[in-house]
Design an enzyme around this catalytic site. Structure first.
Site, PDB file in Angstrom:
ATOM      1  CD  GLU B 327      13.827  78.079  46.801  1.00  0.00           C
ATOM      2  OE1 GLU B 327      13.267  76.268  47.026  1.00  0.00           O
ATOM      3  OE2 GLU B 327      13.123  78.276  45.772  1.00  0.00           O
ATOM      4  CG  HIS B 328       8.833  77.319  47.583  1.00  0.00           C
ATOM      5  ND1 HIS B 328      10.309  76.233  47.407  1.00  0.00           N
ATOM      6  CD2 HIS B 328       8.713  77.896  46.558  1.00  0.00           C
ATOM      7  CE1 HIS B 328      10.552  76.464  46.257  1.00  0.00           C
ATOM      8  NE2 HIS B 328       9.806  77.809  45.273  1.00  0.00           N
TER       9      HIS B 328
END
Lengths: 433, 433
Positions: B327-328
């Site tokens: 996601e990040h």
């Protein structure tokens, strides 16, 4: 006969609401069966797919014959007539030319605080395309699904197409070859969706699955959603034609029937500002229904779900169209561009009397995979975007962090997320030292 | 302590695969309960929502008090400190500036055959945004969901935010006001999703629902998908940091903890090309875990799902990153732009050591609603596009129809769709007359 509605009558609103909410599809609850099939494929891989194909498609496969070999494909494709081949190639070229324009640009910029921001588009690595077998096996749908994937830059594109009793549609294989598909598996149903989503010993998993299918396929797509991406769950096809009296009733009748012949659950609606014209179209439909090859299907659709709606004027037609949010919208009026501006919710709009919807099914260029069942209110037809994803990019300089870091720290504190704030504070403290 | 992995060891592949497939979330099967709640709201409307709110949130409402009144909102908002207000306003401004650039252009062109083709983007008419109540009630998420909707041009934007026992977060109301939200309902859970999707006497239905929520909210969103559009079903948050030895171990430790503190199911992974640096970061994490306010949550996440992976070099790090599809993704290396080019699958990339992920949560500008659980392989963070849909446009002139109509007719025949072919043929016959 279809329903006849008139906006000037007292019971219009009731009748129109009933038309909007008519349940056109019997969705058998196959969810439990599908859950078992997916679990079986996850547990037993190739062998589960082979067993289920023997059971449902009466076809004996081995791991080696799950996919068509290049030689088999060449052999089937050789059966296609030159005229059919040329037609598929022209269609593919026009579809590609349209979809190439959909490629979105990357962006990067530096803002006044010194932060460099932007995003980057990238293709899904592997995609799977489901193609129904049997009657609803449409080579045009292969082009419409596969070409956007290849234009997006998908590395690996696999097709699953069942061949019940071993019957193969050579046009489907040719369309796949023209579109640049990499692998073709002769499997179908929930087992094909499970194999594409989770992979087997022979079939590597994909990241995204698109394409239409029956209730089993739809339920399987819903279940694997999250593990892989899916496109929409398509319902029966629909057309709304808005036509004034300056049209040939027979042309409009044929346009309505070109949706109705897809499926007894399809829906064809005419809105006109001239009641006599509406009547003439209904009569033309009846005449055509005497001879159409698919008259049973088309007739059932028209009888059960067809409608002719008379309105006071074209703005009223646009307002009704927005409530219907049709998959296909044909505007056969003098100034279709102006009317189109008021039609906010539609998958595809066909402008003017020389643009029958069938053009869009095959060779116009835009995609024919479109949102059904009023979902054009919130979703779009298939496109290159369905095979791309966006990564956002951020880069702070020390100056940018000094400028906006304290705000991040403040908000982190207000949300009681201490480590968020500290991750900014530790850097600011060193920069301020 | 987290797991320590090393790509040079024999058991790496096994351990890494296990890490990738670790089930981090207990999803209780609430589907049957949610189905009942949705049916109840569809049948009894406001009264069902009121009864369920009394039951789950211990709050007595009437149809008149389902929504906050402007006076109530003003009263709550007045409690917010000037510093918090200024922080929210700066964040909103930066988020808006980023998302305005996402607005995609309309296109129309005429091709050599005389066909005018193109597409047009339009906003969803009404959107609903779910905001969790209680602990996970984040004003920043209100901005991140509402601003893209308003930038897209959504006419009507409603928020549902439960207020268990009547407890209201004034920052959530202020964020909603700053973002231009039109209606705020104090309801939550599956009943709020059902009310937004189907409408009640008091709450008009919306076309699209976004925003995070608990298992009931997630199950309800999955169920109403199709009736309305939904955004992704978000899982627990994740961060992958790729860092070389030229970093402050404490900074990296705080970045890892800023994900871990969200949720015991969150996952923080460090990949480094220097084993000693990895060890130093792990020690810095242990030190921080002594004092962090949310040390129980962060410690559980780090212990159960955290990992420190030592790689031979940065290309190997990029390859692992692509399998994780985080996601990040933070790239704390000398040349982050070059490394980013090899990281194909990530929701958001943060470049360089002065860009802690927390900046992106609040004020960077890009959206913080991002694909979790490896879904960055096929999906993107929330954007203006989620509140837009595309209508394709086609217009044939007589000449264009003559040029490409016969191909459409041929393909229709090959698919046994006679009316499709006839709708083209009838027009061609008149044009050729």
């Amino acid at each position: 006969m279809p329903q006849f509605l008139d906006t000037t009558t007292a019971d219009f609103e009731t009748a129109f609401t009933a038309l909007l909410s008519a349940k056109r599809e019997d969705s058998p609850d196959v969810d439990a069966i599908v859950a078992d099939i997916i679990a079986d494929v996850r547990a037993r891989g190739d062998q589960a797919v082979i067993d289920l194909t023997a059971k449902f498609d009466r076809l004996e496969l081995t791991p080696e014959t799950l996919a068509f070999s290049p030689e088999e494909i060449a052999e089937h494709v050789a059966q296609v007539s030159p005229a059919d081949r040329a037609a598929l190639e022209l269609a593919a070229e026009r579809i590609r030319a349209y979809h190439v324009r959909q490629m979105p640009p990357n962006q990067t910029w530096t803002d006044p605080d010194g932060a460099t921001l932007g995003w980057r588009w990238g293709a899904v690595a592997a995609a799977g395309l489901y193609v129904p077998g049997g009657l609803a096996s449409y080579p045009s749908s292969v082009l419409m699904n596969a070409i956007p994937a290849k234009v997006a830059g998908v590395d690996r594109l696999a097709i699953a197409v069942p061949t019940p009793d071993g019957v193969v549609n050579p046009l489907v294989l040719l369309a796949a070859r023209i579109a640049g598909v990499d692998e073709i598996y002769r499997i179908g149903g929930a087992q094909a969706i499970a194999a594409l989503a989770y992979g087997t010993e022979t079939i590597p998993p994909v990241d995204k699955i698109t394409g239409p299918g029956n209730a089993f396929v739809a339920a399987a797509k819903r279940r694997v959603f999250g593990k892989v991406g899916i496109d929409m769950i398509a319902g029966p096809s629909e057309i709304l034609v808005i036509a004034d009296k300056d049209n040939d009733p027979d042309w409009i009748a044929l346009d309505l029937m070109s949706q109705a012949e897809h499926d007894a659950s399809a829906q064809s609606i005419l809105i006109t500002d001239d009641a006599a014209f509406g009547q003439a179209v209904a009569e033309a439909v009846e005449a055509r229904l005497q001879t159409l090859e698919r008259r049973e299907i088309a007739g059932a659709s028209w009888r059960d779900f067809g409608a002719v709606i008379t309105v006071r004027d074209l703005p009223e037609a646009a307002a009704l169209s927005n409530r219907i949010a049709p998959e296909h919208l044909e505007l056969c009026v003098a100034d279709p561009e102006t009317l189109a501006e008021d039609c906010r919710h539609a998958g595809a709009i066909f402008l003017g009397q020389f643009t029958p919807e069938a053009i869009g099914d095959y060779v116009g260029g835009p995609n024919h995979v479109l949102p059904t069942a009023r979902s054009a209110r919130f979703s779009s037809g298939l496109s290159v975007m369905d095979f791309l994803k966006r990564t956002t990019l951020s880069k702070m300089t020390p100056a940018a962090l000094k400028a906006i870091g304290p705000t991040a720290e403040r908000l982190a504190q207000s949300e009681s997320l201490e480590a968020h704030g500290l991750s900014v504070r530790a850097r600011l403290d060193q920069l301020n030292r």
